[in-house]
Design an enzyme around this catalytic site. Sequence first.
Site, PDB file in Angstrom:
ATOM      1  N   HIS A  61      -2.684  -2.324  -7.344  1.00 44.85           N
ATOM      2  CA  HIS A  61      -1.738  -2.815  -6.341  1.00 44.85           C
ATOM      3  C   HIS A  61      -2.442  -3.712  -5.317  1.00 44.85           C
ATOM      4  O   HIS A  61      -2.063  -4.864  -5.103  1.00 44.85           O
ATOM      5  CB  HIS A  61      -1.073  -1.628  -5.636  1.00 44.85           C
ATOM      6  CG  HIS A  61      -0.143  -2.021  -4.532  1.00 44.85           C
ATOM      7  ND1 HIS A  61       1.219  -1.995  -4.680  1.00 44.85           N
ATOM      8  CD2 HIS A  61      -0.376  -2.468  -3.278  1.00 44.85           C
ATOM      9  CE1 HIS A  61       1.779  -2.424  -3.554  1.00 44.85           C
ATOM     10  NE2 HIS A  61       0.831  -2.704  -2.682  1.00 44.85           N
ATOM     11  N   GLU A  62      -3.476  -3.184  -4.699  1.00 47.64           N
ATOM     12  CA  GLU A  62      -4.178  -3.954  -3.669  1.00 47.64           C
ATOM     13  C   GLU A  62      -4.828  -5.186  -4.262  1.00 47.64           C
ATOM     14  O   GLU A  62      -4.914  -6.236  -3.620  1.00 47.64           O
ATOM     15  CB  GLU A  62      -5.212  -3.077  -2.944  1.00 47.64           C
ATOM     16  CG  GLU A  62      -4.627  -1.900  -2.172  1.00 47.64           C
ATOM     17  CD  GLU A  62      -3.513  -2.286  -1.210  1.00 47.64           C
ATOM     18  OE1 GLU A  62      -3.482  -3.435  -0.755  1.00 47.64           O
ATOM     19  OE2 GLU A  62      -2.653  -1.428  -0.930  1.00 47.64           O
ATOM     20  N   HIS A 117      -3.068 -12.761  -4.862  1.00 48.21           N
ATOM     21  CA  HIS A 117      -2.143 -13.636  -4.137  1.00 48.21           C
ATOM     22  C   HIS A 117      -2.945 -14.543  -3.189  1.00 48.21           C
ATOM     23  O   HIS A 117      -2.670 -15.737  -3.077  1.00 48.21           O
ATOM     24  CB  HIS A 117      -1.149 -12.771  -3.355  1.00 48.21           C
ATOM     25  CG  HIS A 117       0.124 -13.464  -2.971  1.00 48.21           C
ATOM     26  ND1 HIS A 117       1.065 -12.879  -2.166  1.00 48.21           N
ATOM     27  CD2 HIS A 117       0.619 -14.687  -3.273  1.00 48.21           C
ATOM     28  CE1 HIS A 117       2.082 -13.721  -2.006  1.00 48.21           C
ATOM     29  NE2 HIS A 117       1.836 -14.821  -2.666  1.00 48.21           N
ATOM     30  N   HIS A 131      -2.507  -8.046  -4.256  1.00 48.00           N
ATOM     31  CA  HIS A 131      -2.514  -8.784  -2.979  1.00 48.00           C
ATOM     32  C   HIS A 131      -3.714  -9.742  -2.940  1.00 48.00           C
ATOM     33  O   HIS A 131      -3.607 -10.881  -2.496  1.00 48.00           O
ATOM     34  CB  HIS A 131      -2.632  -7.824  -1.796  1.00 48.00           C
ATOM     35  CG  HIS A 131      -1.368  -7.057  -1.492  1.00 48.00           C
ATOM     36  ND1 HIS A 131      -0.150  -7.671  -1.327  1.00 48.00           N
ATOM     37  CD2 HIS A 131      -1.155  -5.727  -1.309  1.00 48.00           C
ATOM     38  CE1 HIS A 131       0.767  -6.746  -1.046  1.00 48.00           C
ATOM     39  NE2 HIS A 131       0.182  -5.565  -1.033  1.00 48.00           N
TER      40      HIS A 131
END
Length: 717
Positions: free
Chosen positions: A502-503, A509, A506
Amino acid sequence: MHRRSFLHSAALLALAQAAGNAMTPDAHAAAAKQESNPLLDEWTGPHGGFPRFDLTKVDAFKPAIERGMDLKRVEIAAIAGNSAAPDFENTFAALDNSGRPFGRATRIFRIYTSTMNDKPMQAVDTELAPVLSAFDDEIVQNEALFARLKTVYDARATTSLSPEQQRLADVVYTNFARKGAALDKAQKARLKAINKRLASLFTTFRQNQLADEESYTLVIDNEADLAGLPDNLRDAAAGAAAAKGQKGKWLFTNTRSSMEPFITYASRRDLRERGWRMWTMRGDNPGAHDNKPLIAEILQLRAERAKLLGFASHAHWALDNNMAKTPDAAMALMMEVWKAAVARAREEVADMQAIADREGSGIKIEPWDYRYYAQQVRRARYELDQTEISQYLQLDKIREAMFWVAGQLYGLQFVKVDDVPVYNPDMSVYEVQRDSKRVGLFYLDPYARAGKSSGAWMSEYRTQEKFRTEITPVVSNNSNFVKGKAGEPVLISWDDASTLFHEFGHALHGLNSSVNYPTLAGPSVKRDFVELPSMLNEHWLPTPEVLNRFALHHKTGKPIPAELVAKIEKAKNFNQGFSTVEYLAAAIYDMKIHLAAMPDRKIDAAAFEKQTMAEIGCPSEIVMRHRPTQFGHIFSSDGYSAGYYVYLWADTLTADACEAFNEAGGLYEKSVAKRYYETILSVGNSVPPDKAFRHFRGRDVDTDALMRDRGFPVTKS
Ligand SMILES: [Zn+2]
């Protein structure tokens, strides 16, 4: 479901104004000639430059940030006082190019307040938080600056601006307006006072939570009391006790990464209850660290601020700038899923109760039993044991796995480098490359320690941009794994592995961003869009491509057996009732309390929790994922306030995006990855999110995909 905080620092901070105490340009030039300052200086060195953590000293923050503010004041005064007619270049572009030394110093400051927050650092934070807030308002409230921005903004469609320039004008102007740039003098003064006070309250909230996480512990001195706990947890607890001078005992800290596994595995019910109570009472204990009075004041101030800004409530103000637009739209989505989630949770409780009844224990399932008995059901129904899976989940290998996936999908390589300073020796740094060309730097700070915020998050040290020169991004992932014995692999849970992915989503991104202006780069998107790249990235963990290569047994090195993978797949939607209910209970609470708040009403956060849970029919076996007094997402900054719903909102986008891959042949389908990169991952906020999603999917989002993803019945037509 995995709900992680994403600390989203600087783009929002980058709002600015000239003031009476600004230095003259001459004083500025003289000051600039002074000796170098590692907090303010440009980041140089190999790999595109990096922050000088090796030269960072806590007592240097205050003077550096004050000097950075003065330097920025001079720049802002020049933009606001420019005698030339306002145009895009001398307003919006100049503003995006301003305050660079200040930006560098504050980013390192934010890194320290979240990861190195010892007592001296907390004192600096307490002192600077209101100062930084006032500086933000000073810039927003600069009338000459705002007038020039408005002139260019009003003419944006008729002047020859590129779509990205129009977007920048739109985003920045809206931000100023939303923060009260158009208010009268008295209103502005009150707004500034409110924001200053809020900044102090947020800092104290965070410090109170940290204090309760560090001062309460669960110490066990009799080995028999560890019944049910796997070896790696016992070893870690023994290490933690030894480190605190209690050799021969076992110490469990009061954080999620320590208490969640404890209450999942400990068979001693009384100890589970003790641990659970200690953990869920963080910030809710009477005395100096009680967060309830702070919450009451935060809510009053937010309500007053919303009124000043012309909104019915803080929730209306917060949602106005998001994809969802209104609290009603967010509530409607939440309540639709809530019903299905509660129904599923009731089935889960019935299954657990049946096991407890068979044991003849005579107990009724309580919140401190949920994780423990869910584990029993998982074993019985799916023959799936979390500790068995953990044998195949080594932290280092999962890290390699996420790097590998980023290579498959986006052509990225991660090369470990040793010539970049870190603020803790357990960190590692990687140069990220594509076709042997540098894309950015990635820092990993994996372990829990005193002074580090709990949970997991990504932060951006430096934002991508190319409107002046090409600047590559520098990002980090942070988590709180309990460090194991020296030389032995750290085994993590399935949920933790998911969090890493999940992290890292980011981080991708930030790393894949390819825009001109830093304000529009990478994760600086709307709050209910920012969780799409992270939640989508979680979907690659359970793929056979990852598991067969990287889920290797820590002793034998053998890949995870196919039958175990099949069991994981079969149990995919197991316990979705619990995780959805605990998340939604918190998200609904967040929205309701921000709708209910009024300037003259003191709300007791815990009483409101009780009342809200009764109102919505929350099963008594489940509490909010973050109880109010430890709900940093919404009370330690404005960040996710009236915005915890964004994970659900983004998950509807995620589930639908995932189906796009699967319709085309699977998650490794290169053409879809390319389209996703081009339409969403690389464009940051340079394209409005609904438009970006349409570019990717060819249509608007289909919310039924979410219900299918969680294994809930799709009820509407
Ligand atoms: Zn996230």
